[in-house]
Scaffold this active site. Structure first.
Site, short mmCIF file in Angstrom:
data_model
loop_
_atom_site.label_atom_id
_atom_site.label_comp_id
_atom_site.label_asym_id
_atom_site.label_seq_id
_atom_site.Cartn_x
_atom_site.Cartn_y
_atom_site.Cartn_z
N CYS A 73 0.84 -1.20 0.00
CA CYS A 73 0.00 0.00 0.00
C CYS A 73 0.87 1.25 0.00
O CYS A 73 1.71 1.43 0.87
CB CYS A 73 -0.90 -0.01 1.23
SG CYS A 73 -1.80 1.52 1.46
N CYS A 82 -1.66 -0.07 9.32
CA CYS A 82 -0.80 -1.24 9.14
C CYS A 82 0.62 -0.89 9.59
O CYS A 82 1.46 -0.50 8.79
CB CYS A 82 -0.74 -1.64 7.68
SG CYS A 82 -2.29 -2.20 7.00
N CYS A 167 -8.02 -0.03 -0.08
CA CYS A 167 -7.32 -0.54 1.10
C CYS A 167 -6.81 -1.96 0.85
O CYS A 167 -7.55 -2.82 0.38
CB CYS A 167 -8.27 -0.52 2.29
SG CYS A 167 -7.59 -1.31 3.74
N GLN A 303 -16.08 -11.11 14.32
CA GLN A 303 -14.64 -11.14 14.05
C GLN A 303 -14.34 -10.69 12.62
O GLN A 303 -15.06 -11.08 11.71
CB GLN A 303 -14.12 -12.57 14.24
CG GLN A 303 -14.13 -13.04 15.68
CD GLN A 303 -12.92 -12.57 16.45
OE1 GLN A 303 -11.94 -12.08 15.89
NE2 GLN A 303 -12.98 -12.69 17.77
N TYR A 332 -18.43 -13.41 27.76
CA TYR A 332 -18.14 -12.39 26.73
C TYR A 332 -18.45 -12.99 25.35
O TYR A 332 -17.60 -13.00 24.47
CB TYR A 332 -16.68 -11.91 26.78
CG TYR A 332 -16.18 -11.57 28.16
CD1 TYR A 332 -16.29 -10.27 28.64
CD2 TYR A 332 -15.59 -12.53 28.97
CE1 TYR A 332 -15.82 -9.94 29.91
CE2 TYR A 332 -15.12 -12.21 30.24
CZ TYR A 332 -15.23 -10.92 30.70
OH TYR A 332 -14.77 -10.60 31.95
N GLU A 353 -23.20 -12.17 27.87
CA GLU A 353 -22.74 -11.01 27.10
C GLU A 353 -23.48 -9.77 27.59
O GLU A 353 -24.66 -9.83 27.89
CB GLU A 353 -23.01 -11.29 25.60
CG GLU A 353 -23.06 -10.09 24.69
CD GLU A 353 -21.75 -9.35 24.56
OE1 GLU A 353 -20.69 -9.99 24.41
OE2 GLU A 353 -21.78 -8.11 24.62
N CYS A 450 -7.43 -10.94 22.85
CA CYS A 450 -6.89 -10.08 21.81
C CYS A 450 -5.82 -9.15 22.36
O CYS A 450 -5.36 -8.24 21.68
CB CYS A 450 -8.02 -9.26 21.16
SG CYS A 450 -8.94 -8.29 22.35
#
Ligand code: SAH
Length: 495
Positions: A73, A82, A167, A303, A332, A353, A450
């Site tokens: 890119c 990125c 992108c 996701q 969660y 949740e 994450c």
């Protein structure tokens, strides 16, 4: 040696920080150089000077690192999305494996020799490239310097837009969709929204694609209740193959929250569909034939990398080692993605949740797949879990911690968990939630994360409270960026 702002130095990069910034030393003085890679020798200009360390910007690479490639890119440095696109994919995977490993050692107090025996190699993108993987993007609409309407990305932490409709992380249709929306705006005199003044109409274009179904959802976020000639825009959008759902999303607030709560369906279906296949982590993630499909609405959390999601959830299910009789809690749980996967192999699954519409989605998704052994609860994990634990264990120190409005089964209805799965947001699990998990004494805890720093903090707590880390594996769900997901298996430590 005394450095000053704007000094230009030559430095060789020896390490990478957690945000992907290059770290080098000159005579013991540490410099953080954004966009520089391990092994690069660079010319850098100092931007901030502290006593023992400083920050610098990359001016030019004098001798490139072996890991340096030509980034696909052209605007990746300005965009900032990125951070490590100039690094070969192989080197990106090495960086992420090390990041998770070192966090578990440093913050999780796991012995390094032990960890190197139990940690599996990072699961990267099967194509070894890691581009065009995202199923969702949100492009701000605004003016470029010459006053043209453009779509692109905010530059770094600012509010100016760098034009970029192409992108490298999104599917190829994105460019065409953005061109159609911008042409429509030009033809009908529709203005982009200006964050500073609060004037103007079109704020963002959100695009989602179900990779397995090929279905596309477009959501134009506007600051008014209607969009001029929205039907004509729909006509054009629906010439794109796969176009399934076109919404207007109304966001009138002067805020940086992208989407408002009100959606108007202009044409097509309310949701798009996607399917997640169960794979076998012991056999190179080969397909098993089992799958779960999902309906995704404009505001659902889902996701963003479907290829890696399959691998990661399959690993979580593998670590849960279910035989068909177990009760599993999935904390969660979002729209129930992991829960419904678990339900394929468990006796009973309970998902928790905090976002109510997500739980509605989860229940609809259970019905869509004919899954009857999954139950979903709305509420904070740290409140729902103690409420259940308190309801069951007579005399438990947690008794009485029932939260208002939580509808929980009494006495014998209590669902003792054999396995607890957690997939918390970046800040990790609340300590009360961890405490209750330990008091419920499941055989196994599968932790999907994450953020490997908060994961490691929570692993430390669990290790100090009767559990041992048995397996760990990193997943590259976000190629070209510094982010990495991980899945850990913990089970009761031998007394
Ligand atoms: N497992 C899901 C979602 C993971 S994202 C998936 O893979 O799709 C983390 C989720 O935790 C989000 O849906 C968020 O709304 C939810 N969440 C955040 N804080 C929470 C809390 N205190 N209790 C329960 N859920 C929470």
């Amino acid at each position: 040696m005394n450095y000053r702002k704007n000094d230009i130095v030559e430095v060789t990069i020896e390490d990478l920080g957690t945000n992907g910034e290059g770290i080098g030393r000159i005579d013991g003085y540490t410099l953080f150089v954004k966009d520089a890679l391990i092994g690069d020798t660079v010319e850098a200009g100092l931007t901030k000077v502290k006593k023992n360390y400083g920050y610098a910007r990359l001016i030019r690479v004098i001798r490139p690192s072996e890991d340096r490639i030509t980034p696909p890119c052209p605007v990746h440095r300005q965009c900032g999305g990125c951070q490590i696109q100039a690094m070969s994919y192989e080197a990106q995977l090495r960086f992420k494996q090390n990041k998770v490993f070192h966090n578990l050692v440093r913050l999780g107090s796991v012995d390094a020799d032990y960890l190197s025996q139990i940690m599996e190699p990072i699961a990267g993108m099967p194509d070894g490239i890691g581009l065009h993987y995202r199923n969702k993007a949100q492009f701000p609409i605004g003016y470029d310097r010459d006053g043209h309407i453009v779509a692109g990305f905010y530059a770094g932490r600012t509010h100016s837009i760098i034009p970029c409709e192409d992108c490298a992380l999104g599917p190829v249709e994105y460019k065409q969709i953005l061109e159609i929306v911008i042409d429509h705006m030009k033809e009908h005199g529709i203005t982009p929204y200006d964050e500073e003044t609060g004037k103007g109409v079109v704020r963002h274009v959100m695009i989602r694609k179900g990779f397995t179904s090929g279905q596309i959802m477009v959501c134009v976020v506007i600051s008014e209740d209607r969009l001029v000639q929205a039907d004509l825009l729909a006509n054009r959008l629906f010439t794109i193959p796969g176009m399934t759902s076109f919404y207007l999303n109304i966001q009138k607030e002067q805020t940086n929250v992208i989407m408002g709560n009100h959606n108007i369906l202009v044409r097509g279906s309310e949701t798009i569909e996607d399917t997640i296949h169960l794979r076998d982590p012991e056999n190179d993630f080969a397909l098993t034939g089992q799958e779960v499909s999902f309906g995704i609405s404009p505001l659902s959390f889902y996701q963003v990398n479907p290829v890696q999601t399959e691998q990661m959830y399959s690993q979580a299910l593998h670590y849960a080692a279910l035989t068909g009789s177990e009760t599993v809690w999935d904390l969660y749980c979002g729209i129930g993605t992991i829960s419904l996967f678990l339900a394929l192999r468990a006796g009973r699954v309970c998902g928790v949740e905090i976002v109510e519409p997500a739980i509605q989605n989860a229940r609809e998704n259970a019905v869509r797949n004919g899954i009857e052994n999954a139950t979903f609860f709305v509420g904070a994990a740290e409140e729902i879990l103690p409420a259940y634990a308190g309801a069951s264990t007579h005399g438990s120190k947690l008794e009485g911690r029932k939260s208002e409005g939580v509808d929980f089964p009494q006495g014998d209805d209590f669902l003792h968990p054999d396995v607890i799965v957690v997939d918390p947001p970046r800040k990790g699990c609340d300590e009360q939630c961890l405490e209750t998990m330990v008091s419920m004494a499941p055989e196994r805890i599968v932790y999907v994360s994450c953020d490997s720093a908060t994961l490691s903090r929570d692993v430390k707590y669990l290790r100090e409270n009767g559990y041992e880390l048995r397996k760990a594996r990193a997943f590259d769900n976000f190629p070209q960026t510094v982010h990495v997901e991980s899945v850990c298996l913990l089970s009761k430590a031998q007394k």
